[in-house]
Design an enzyme around this catalytic site. Structure first.
Site, PDB file in Angstrom:
ATOM      1  N   GLU A   8      -0.630  -0.981 -28.452  1.00  0.00           N
ATOM      2  CA  GLU A   8      -1.153  -0.947 -27.078  1.00  0.00           C
ATOM      3  C   GLU A   8      -2.681  -1.013 -27.081  1.00  0.00           C
ATOM      4  O   GLU A   8      -3.283  -1.705 -26.265  1.00  0.00           O
ATOM      5  CB  GLU A   8      -0.744   0.353 -26.379  1.00  0.00           C
ATOM      6  CG  GLU A   8       0.720   0.497 -26.106  1.00  0.00           C
ATOM      7  CD  GLU A   8       1.013   1.830 -25.469  1.00  0.00           C
ATOM      8  OE1 GLU A   8       1.320   1.834 -24.262  1.00  0.00           O
ATOM      9  OE2 GLU A   8       0.925   2.868 -26.163  1.00  0.00           O
ATOM     10  N   LYS A  46       0.628   2.458 -15.373  1.00  0.00           N
ATOM     11  CA  LYS A  46       0.881   1.576 -16.513  1.00  0.00           C
ATOM     12  C   LYS A  46       2.202   0.892 -16.171  1.00  0.00           C
ATOM     13  O   LYS A  46       3.271   1.483 -16.298  1.00  0.00           O
ATOM     14  CB  LYS A  46       1.000   2.447 -17.763  1.00  0.00           C
ATOM     15  CG  LYS A  46       1.211   1.726 -19.047  1.00  0.00           C
ATOM     16  CD  LYS A  46       1.390   2.794 -20.130  1.00  0.00           C
ATOM     17  CE  LYS A  46       0.993   2.311 -21.464  1.00  0.00           C
ATOM     18  NZ  LYS A  46       1.039   3.386 -22.468  1.00  0.00           N
TER      19      LYS A  46
END
Length: 125
Positions: free
Chosen positions: A18, A96
């Site tokens: 990520e 997110k």
């Protein structure tokens, strides 16, 4: 004043991938402040410039990196309260939208509310 669904590309998250690849993030702000003078006198100096708010959040989202969504939300709230005296209270919502988990859901959202701390005078006793 609300700023909804600001979109950024950031490199945040617990997983190394990520932080390496990055992903899309959304930020919503709800800023409590007195805007009466700005409205009565059509004076930007009595308000806050939302383009500057956006740029402040963009720098945090795109040029900094955090493991936790909680830390990201706290950083945004702290910087905005420290930078813009007119903001009395702020709600920060960080989303997110596509977390890399094996379970299926649309996203993770962290919402916090922070207010300006009143300075307390302390006398010597």
């Amino acid at each position: 004043m609300k700023m909804d669904r600001m979109s950024f590309f950031g490199k945040h998250g617990v997983f190394e991938e990520e932080r390496k690849l990055g992903q899309r993030w959304y930020v919503d702000l709800d800023m409590q402040m007195s805007l009466q003078e700005a409205g009565l006198y059509d004076d930007l100096e009595q308000s806050i410039n939302y383009a500057l708010i956006h740029e402040t959040v963009r720098v945090i989202m795109e040029e900094e990196s955090y493991l936790l969504v909680e830390a990201l939300a706290e950083r945004i709230a702290s910087v905005l309260l420290d930078t813009y005296d007119r903001i009395e209270e702020i709600t920060v919502r960080v989303t997110k939208p596509n977390p890399p988990f094996d379970i299926r859901f649309e996203g993770v959202t962290m919402e916090i509310v922070r207010a300006r701390a009143e300075e307390v005078e302390r006398g010597e006793g």
